[in-house]
Structure formats: C-alpha cells, structure tokens
Write a protein that holds these residues in place. Structure first.
Motif, PDB file in Angstrom:
ATOM      1  N   CYS A 177       2.019   4.374  -2.234  1.00 22.02           N
ATOM      2  CA  CYS A 177       3.037   4.631  -3.258  1.00 22.02           C
ATOM      3  C   CYS A 177       2.491   5.543  -4.348  1.00 22.02           C
ATOM      4  O   CYS A 177       3.200   6.435  -4.839  1.00 22.02           O
ATOM      5  N   TYR A 223       0.139  -0.019  -2.227  1.00 23.13           N
ATOM      6  CA  TYR A 223       0.006   0.561  -3.569  1.00 23.13           C
ATOM      7  C   TYR A 223      -0.610   1.960  -3.492  1.00 23.13           C
ATOM      8  O   TYR A 223      -0.153   2.897  -4.161  1.00 23.13           O
ATOM      9  N   VAL A 248       8.853   5.179   0.108  1.00 29.68           N
ATOM     10  CA  VAL A 248       7.640   5.918   0.421  1.00 29.68           C
ATOM     11  C   VAL A 248       7.730   6.532   1.818  1.00 29.68           C
ATOM     12  O   VAL A 248       7.163   7.609   2.066  1.00 29.68           O
ATOM     13  N   HIS A 297       8.193  -5.834  -1.757  1.00 32.79           N
ATOM     14  CA  HIS A 297       8.137  -4.391  -1.959  1.00 32.79           C
ATOM     15  C   HIS A 297       7.077  -4.122  -3.023  1.00 32.79           C
ATOM     16  O   HIS A 297       7.064  -4.755  -4.079  1.00 32.79           O
ATOM     17  N   LEU A 336       6.016  -1.332  -5.711  1.00 31.95           N
ATOM     18  CA  LEU A 336       6.642  -0.182  -6.362  1.00 31.95           C
ATOM     19  C   LEU A 336       5.706   0.404  -7.398  1.00 31.95           C
ATOM     20  O   LEU A 336       4.904  -0.298  -8.017  1.00 31.95           O
ATOM     21  N   VAL A 385       8.769   4.970  -6.795  1.00 26.53           N
ATOM     22  CA  VAL A 385       8.507   5.002  -5.349  1.00 26.53           C
ATOM     23  C   VAL A 385       8.278   3.570  -4.870  1.00 26.53           C
ATOM     24  O   VAL A 385       7.510   2.821  -5.488  1.00 26.53           O
ATOM     25  N   ALA A 429       7.665   0.838  -1.454  1.00 31.49           N
ATOM     26  CA  ALA A 429       7.265   0.642  -0.059  1.00 31.49           C
ATOM     27  C   ALA A 429       8.144  -0.435   0.576  1.00 31.49           C
ATOM     28  O   ALA A 429       8.700  -1.287  -0.124  1.00 31.49           O
TER      29      ALA A 429
END
Length: 382
Positions: free
Chosen positions: A258, A255, A276, A190, A192, A241, A243
């Motif tokens: 996000c 990135y 996201v 992930h 973030l 946030v 992904a």
C-alpha cells in the motif's frame, strides 16, 4: 474605513470590521503566521473559527455582558477540536493571540481614521481585552478536557499497536491488547494507507473508518490503519490506498504494498479511495526506474521532450493504448477526429519505429506493456 460625517460608535466599528473580508483575512493570516500548527489547518477552517469568535465577541460587547457570565461553548469546542486534530495547546494559543493582536491593530487604525476619540477606543479595547482573556481560558479548558478524553480512549496506545502490527506483524501481541481496540487474532482486515492529510480531514477520516470498526493512526508519517470493512463512500478529496482483506500475519506485506502504491498514485495526482490491486501495474513498473530509463532511450530516443508536437504524439499514443488500441475511443477521449489520431500515430511510428498502427492491428501484451511504460515515464519527465 474613512471619516464621513459624525464618528461611528465603537460597536458599529466592530460590526464593520467583522463583516469586512479583507480585515477578517488579515486576522486569519496573523493567526496562521504566529503558529505553524495552526498554519497546517485548512485556511477555510481557521477563517470559520475567527468569524465565529469575532461575531460572538461582538454580541457580548453590544449586550454589555460580563465575561464571567458569558457562555463560551464555542470557544471550548474550538479547543476540543484542535486537541483532536493534534494541535498543541501552546500552538493553539499562539494562533489565538496572534489573531487577537492583529484585530486590536485594525480596531485602532480604523477607529482613528473614522474619528472615534482615543478614550472611547481605549475603553472599548479594555472591554475586548477582558473578553479575549475569558475566551483564551475557555479554549484552554476545552483543549485540556479533550486531551483527557483522548488519553482515556487510548489514542497513543492505539498508534503504538498499529505501528507494531503494520511494521512487524502480530507475533507477540497479546490478544487482550488486540481486543482493546476491536481487533481479533483470527480476524481478516483491509490494510489502508493515506497521504498525510491536514488535521481536520485526518480527524474526519478517523471518525469515518471508526464507524466501520477500523483503527487508524500515524505510521512512518502516513495515516494508516486496519479495518474489517470499507465505508460505503470513501473520501473524494484525499488519496487512500487499500489492500484486500487478509489475516493479521499478512499485515506487514500489505502495508508495504500500500505504501508503494500510494507513492505511485500520488505521483499521478490521483484522489479518492483506490484498491492496491488496481494500481498493481504502475506500482510494479515504478519500482524499476533504471529499467524505465533504458526503455525510454531505446523506444523513444527519436523524440525530443522539449518539442510540444512530440509530446502531443506521445500523449495520443498513450491514450490509444489506454483505450484498448481503438481509434474511435481514443479520438472521443481526446476530443479529436479519428483521422487526427491515425495521423499522429503514424508520425510517431515514423520517428520511433512503433507501435504498429495499421487498421485493426493489435500489439501483443508484452509489447503493449513496453510501449505503455516507455510513454508513461517519458511524459512524466519534467
């Protein structure tokens, strides 16, 4: 504090000041005013440390301890915490000394008002000065020890690796460097991004995601990172946030998404952890401000942003779209009668020509998006 009867002892004066929220607030304010780095910390955190040091110093004074024999564990912990939170030793000392100077001023002012002789005040202040010097040495010792530990764990190298991965991707990054921070070339992570929190919350977020195997650091003035899994409970007072998991070579794209979603979510004053993908529609629409302006003019040109009734109509229509074009659910969400919702929607239709509000009528999906987008951006304008 006023003169009443016989003068209180110096120790009693300090106890009163340490228990006086106004006096403590002045010391906290001075510490924050003398150090921009300390001022970035939450006031409650600075207040907690000031009270801790004041009460600890008062206890040492009442027991007439030699500062050289005192256990300054709390002062060292303060120094270590500030190092982990990114506060420099110079910034920390500016805050400590600013608070100390204000405390001395308060002692002199209230002591004289209470009738304590100057020689007693002077002797007490000299004792406090010796204690304060010992506290400052302990704070610096704790800060420097924490800095050495942070350097040993590779915090600067971790931040550099994250910037490289999130902005450019894993190409050319040696597997050994990834492994040093618990990442794998074939791993899925992930991505973030979080709004830049104060140092205390940033440190807590680092610990939380480190427990999930994550790596966090500052990238383009944001807190960002990679983590193989998410914590069971995300932060509730901070916007983050995230992904879905993707291979490392997809990291720059994740990135960027996000970061765009973070701006949209921050504009909507959201808090907590958000996927996201849940922010996909508002993020995509926010990327087209010129088109949004045209849409507002075409669909909502009959509304006046300065008219409170018109804003009430737009708010009701937006809630109607958000609740699946259901009158009953919209009314419950707005805490009004369904007939009130029906009336407002009809008045909006008279002023703008839409959306359709006949009983059971439904906007087609493209028409719903157009009206939702126009209403959302119209209401967001100052």
């Amino acid at each position: 504090m006023t003169r009443t009867g016989s003068a209180p002892s110096f120790g009693a004066l300090l106890r009163d000041l340490a228990a006086d929220p106004v006096a403590v607030g002045e010391v906290v304010g001075a510490a924050r005013a003398h150090s921009p780095e300390v001022a970035r910390l939450p006031p409650a955190e600075v207040h907690r440390q000031v009270v801790l040091l004041l009460t600890s110093g008062l206890g040492a004074l009442e027991r007439r301890e030699d500062p050289g024999e005192r256990d300054f564990t709390e002062a060292r912990r303060l120094g270590a915490d500030r190092a982990a939170q990114g506060v420099s030793v110079a910034g920390l000392l500016c805050g400590v000394q600013g608070g100390r100077d204000r405390a001395v001023e308060l002692v002199v002012r209230h002591g004289r008002a209470a009738g304590i002789p100057d020689e007693v005040l002077l002797e007490g202040l000299l004792t406090i000065g010796r204690y304060a010097a010992a506290v400052e040495r302990a704070v610096v010792d704790g800060h420097r020890a924490a800095e050495r530990e942070l350097a040993a764990t590779g915090a600067p190298a971790r931040a550099r690796l994250l910037r490289r991965l999130l902005l450019g991707g894993p190409a050319g990054v040696p597997p050994a460097e990834l492994a040093r921070f618990g990442l794998r070339p074939d791993g899925r992570y992930h991505c973030l991004v979080a709004e830049q929190p104060d140092p205390v919350r940033a440190h807590a977020l680092h610990r939380q995601f480190a427990g999930c195997g994550g790596v966090l650091g500052t990238v383009e003035d944001r807190l960002a990172g990679l983590t193989p899994r998410l914590p069971a409970a995300g932060p509730v007072d901070l916007l983050v946030v995230v992904a879905p998991v993707r291979p490392l070579d997809r990291t720059p794209a994740m990135y960027a998404l996000c970061a765009a979603a973070l701006r949209t979510a921050a504009h909507r004053r959201l808090r907590g952890l958000h996927l996201v993908t849940d922010l996909a529609v508002p993020t995509a629409l926010a990327a087209q401000p010129a088109l949004a302006e045209l849409l507002r003019g075409v669909l909502l040109g009959g509304l006046d942003p300065a008219d409170e009734f018109h804003r009430e109509l737009a708010t009701t229509a937006l809630a109607w779209l958000d609740h699946g074009q259901r009158l009953d659910q919209t009314a419950a969400g707005l805490h009004v009668h369904p007939n009130t919702v029906r009336y407002r929607l009809r008045r909006l239709r008279e002023l703008t020509g839409g959306p359709p509000v006949e009983e059971g009528a439904r906007c087609p999906v493209p028409e719903t998006v157009r009206w939702w987008w126009a209403l959302r951006t119209w209401l967001d304008r100052p």
